[in-house]
Write a protein that holds these residues in place. Structure first.
Motif, short mmCIF file in Angstrom:
data_model
loop_
_atom_site.label_atom_id
_atom_site.label_comp_id
_atom_site.label_asym_id
_atom_site.label_seq_id
_atom_site.Cartn_x
_atom_site.Cartn_y
_atom_site.Cartn_z
N PHE A 210 1.11 -1.13 0.08
CA PHE A 210 0.17 0.11 -0.06
C PHE A 210 1.04 1.26 0.04
O PHE A 210 2.05 1.26 0.73
N TRP A 211 0.43 2.21 -0.65
CA TRP A 211 1.12 3.60 -0.57
C TRP A 211 1.37 4.11 0.70
O TRP A 211 0.21 3.65 1.54
N LEU B 173 5.16 0.44 3.45
CA LEU B 173 5.66 0.69 4.87
C LEU B 173 7.05 0.41 5.06
O LEU B 173 7.53 0.92 5.91
N GLU B 174 7.51 -0.71 4.62
CA GLU B 174 8.88 -1.30 4.63
C GLU B 174 9.97 -0.10 4.23
O GLU B 174 11.01 0.12 4.75
N ASP B 175 9.56 0.52 3.08
CA ASP B 175 10.29 1.56 2.33
C ASP B 175 10.42 2.81 3.44
O ASP B 175 11.41 3.43 3.50
N CYS B 176 9.22 2.97 3.84
CA CYS B 176 9.18 4.04 4.77
C CYS B 176 10.22 4.11 6.05
O CYS B 176 10.98 4.96 6.49
N ARG B 177 10.14 2.91 6.74
CA ARG B 177 10.75 2.65 7.62
C ARG B 177 12.49 2.48 7.37
O ARG B 177 13.17 2.87 8.35
N THR C 207 -1.65 3.97 3.40
CA THR C 207 -3.06 4.56 3.07
C THR C 207 -3.75 3.21 2.51
O THR C 207 -3.42 1.96 2.82
N SER C 208 -4.99 3.26 2.12
CA SER C 208 -5.81 2.06 1.73
C SER C 208 -5.58 1.73 0.01
O SER C 208 -6.39 1.14 -0.31
#
Length: 74
Positions: free
Chosen positions: A4-5, A28-32, A57-58
Motif C-alpha cells: 500500500f502507498w 511501509l517497509e520503504d518508509c521505515r 493508506t488504503s
C-alpha cells in the motif's frame, strides 16, 4: 504480495516556525528503511525535536495479477 502507498510525515521546527512535510513512498517497509537510514537522526541533530511517522493508506501500490487456473485437456 500486496503493498500500500505509505505517507512519511516529518514535523520539525526552524526559528520558531513549525513545518510539516508529507512524502509518498511505495510501502511501509520503504518508509521505515528511509527513517532507519538516518533521516530522522540527521534532522534531529540539525533542528532539535523531529517527529517522523509512517502511515499506510488504503490504496494499493502493488497488487499482483491473478494467474489463470490450469485447465485439464481431454
Amino acid at each position: 504480495m500486496i503493498t500500500f502507498w505509505t505517507v512519511l510525515t516529518l514535523m520539525y521546527g526552524i526559528q520558531d516556525n513549525l513545518y510539516t512535510q508529507h512524502i509518498i513512498v511505495e510501502s511501509l517497509e520503504d518508509c521505515r528503511e528511509i527513517i532507519d537510514a538516518g533521516l530522522h537522526a540527521t534532522m534531529q541533530e540539525k533542528y532539535g525535536i523531529v517527529l517522523a511517522t509512517c502511515k499506510e493508506t488504503s490504496d494499493y501500490s502493488h497488487f499482483p495479477k491473478p494467474q489463470p487456473r490450469p485447465t485439464v485437456s481431454e
